[in-house]
Design an enzyme around this catalytic site. Structure first.
Site, mmCIF file in Angstrom:
data_model
loop_
_atom_site.group_PDB
_atom_site.id
_atom_site.type_symbol
_atom_site.label_atom_id
_atom_site.label_comp_id
_atom_site.label_asym_id
_atom_site.label_seq_id
_atom_site.Cartn_x
_atom_site.Cartn_y
_atom_site.Cartn_z
ATOM 1 N N ASP A 37 0.817 -1.213 0.000
ATOM 2 C CA ASP A 37 0.000 0.000 0.000
ATOM 3 C C ASP A 37 0.844 1.253 0.000
ATOM 4 O O ASP A 37 2.068 1.206 -0.186
ATOM 5 C CB ASP A 37 -1.048 -0.033 1.106
ATOM 6 C CG ASP A 37 -0.466 -0.319 2.459
ATOM 7 O OD1 ASP A 37 0.683 0.095 2.691
ATOM 8 O OD2 ASP A 37 -1.151 -0.950 3.283
ATOM 9 N N LYS A 59 -4.663 3.626 -1.397
ATOM 10 C CA LYS A 59 -5.507 4.692 -1.913
ATOM 11 C C LYS A 59 -4.845 5.314 -3.142
ATOM 12 O O LYS A 59 -3.651 5.568 -3.132
ATOM 13 C CB LYS A 59 -5.614 5.762 -0.816
ATOM 14 C CG LYS A 59 -6.869 6.571 -0.822
ATOM 15 C CD LYS A 59 -6.868 7.462 0.416
ATOM 16 C CE LYS A 59 -8.211 8.109 0.627
ATOM 17 N NZ LYS A 59 -8.251 8.795 1.943
ATOM 18 N N MET A 172 -0.989 9.584 12.408
ATOM 19 C CA MET A 172 -2.219 9.972 11.724
ATOM 20 C C MET A 172 -2.964 11.067 12.473
ATOM 21 O O MET A 172 -4.185 11.030 12.598
ATOM 22 C CB MET A 172 -3.135 8.736 11.545
ATOM 23 C CG MET A 172 -2.494 7.643 10.724
ATOM 24 S SD MET A 172 -3.380 6.046 10.838
ATOM 25 C CE MET A 172 -2.838 5.451 12.451
#
Lengths: 263, 263
Positions: A37, A59, A172
């Site tokens: 990813d 993504k 995050m």
């Protein structure tokens, strides 16, 4: 005839491809499929055999992120049809990586799963900036928290962390930086050193260093964005940024006292 | 003629020699001296060139432990007389590893220091037992604390951790296990899952799994000693130990209800 069905969850480390472990390397070298990813360095795919499929499961701009349930199913399907699937994740698979969900799902199909721990960005990224998460006499613990909880709200643990002596590492959390700063302000900790690091361990690494009072403007000044790692605590005072400030200020002190003694 | 004077602090990982990073391997392969201690796997020394000195700087039975100030000085002396010194430490050098002290001391002699992050035992050792330090819906943070502070007392952060939702990972805490358990009891957390792992990632790995109520007797039953890692929190409930218990108990439930419906 395919290789034996197996899934290996490999932590790829913080970004520098040389921070992969030898065990992770061996897993990739024997992969039939590598599912990776956005947080993995794509340079690692070069270790895979020529025949191996390289499947991006992160993504993409203008596309929806693949759901966790879709990734779980994909891993199982590829393991059953192609053999050895390596699931490559940034950092460590078990630190906010949902690795255990992938493991449980695959095991429910009786597919053997091996986990290869990785170098966690939470520790390594501050370290590469010269900041230890623990330091004798400064901090005897560190607390790693996600800024983005599954409910979307800021974790209540951050308020508790602001009262502790722990070094706080937030992953995050960039879109919650103002809220986080506000919590530390409310606990009277405006002078606590803080830093934000983007692309840690990579050539395009960016860093902003300051205090709770100044970190937001430092982030703007250095044009940092997500994803990034936020570190708050007195250990950040060991960063070269502060040594330079202290050097400058000591120098001025020395100059002043020199002037006093010669007058 | 010696190699360029340099010190590289390399995190050796939790014990399995394949959990060394590629960057750590390259550092050892170019070492003139390797200084290692008790928590490093000695198999890693085989990566060093034949000419390299291998210096043990840890604790030996019946001998005093080398003081940190002596290690600092040794690293600097070897760097100046032999060239490239690799300081090999278990886990990661900046997690209770005093790596920053070694770095600062060497830099005060103008010796270049590089830090190579390692796989931290705090995360990897529970992970290899199938226990993630974070898990969606169970724990959104983890707190790593030393059981043995420089003052010799138990860290006050442990009481705060007992009130948080964090997974607690305690390093060097085996001789304080009773005190730690007592703190969790006082907060009414006797059912919180807990585990202790010794020699994590190695063939002689030992583990005790239970709850705050049972962990001390489990440690005795499995004959675990120091050094070991203590993990406390609901994520420990994901360990296979509990799945087996649940399976047994579900099975009994199923048998009972079967009996009910057939009578």
């Amino acid at each position: 005839m395919i290789n034996q069905t197996k899934i290996t969850l490999v932590g790829a480390g913080p970004g520098d491809p040389d921070l992969l472990t030898l065990k992770g390397l061996k897993a990739i070298q024997s992969a039939d499929v590598v599912c990776y990813d956005a947080l993995c360095n794509e340079a690692l795919l070069a270790h895979a055999p020529n025949h191996a499929l390289k499947i991006y499961v992160g993504k993409r701009a203008n596309q929806h992120k693949m759901k966790q349930s879709e990734i779980n199913l994909l891993l199982v399907q590829y393991a059953l049809t192609h053999g050895h699937v390596v699931r490559l994740k940034g950092g460590d698979s078990f630190v906010f990586g949902r690795g255990h969900e992938e493991m449980s799902y695959a095991e429910s199909f009786n597919i053997p799963v091996e986990v290869v721990p990785g170098v966690s960005s939470a520790i390594a990224v501050p370290e590469l900036q010269g900041v230890p998460v623990t330091h004798r006499g400064i901090s005897q613990s560190f607390w790693v928290i996600t800024g983005t909880t599954s409910s979307g709200e800021l974790s209540k643990d951050i308020a508790l962390a602001a009262q502790s002596t722990a070094t706080l590492v937030i992953l995050m959390g960039m879109n919650k930086l103002s809220e986080i700063v506000q919590i530390f302000r409310l606990h009277g900790k405006i002078e606590t050193p803080a830093m934000v690091i983007q692309n840690g361990s990579l050539p395009n690494e960016k860093v902003a260093v300051g205090t709770i009072e100044t970190i937001e403007s430092a982030v703007v000044a250095h044009q940092l964005g997500s994803p990034a790692i936020i570190v708050i605590g007195n250990v950040v005072g060991l960063h070269a940024h502060f040594a330079e400030m202290a050097y400058t200020s000591n120098d001025e002190t020395w100059t002043s006292s020199f002037e006093i003694t010669t007058h």
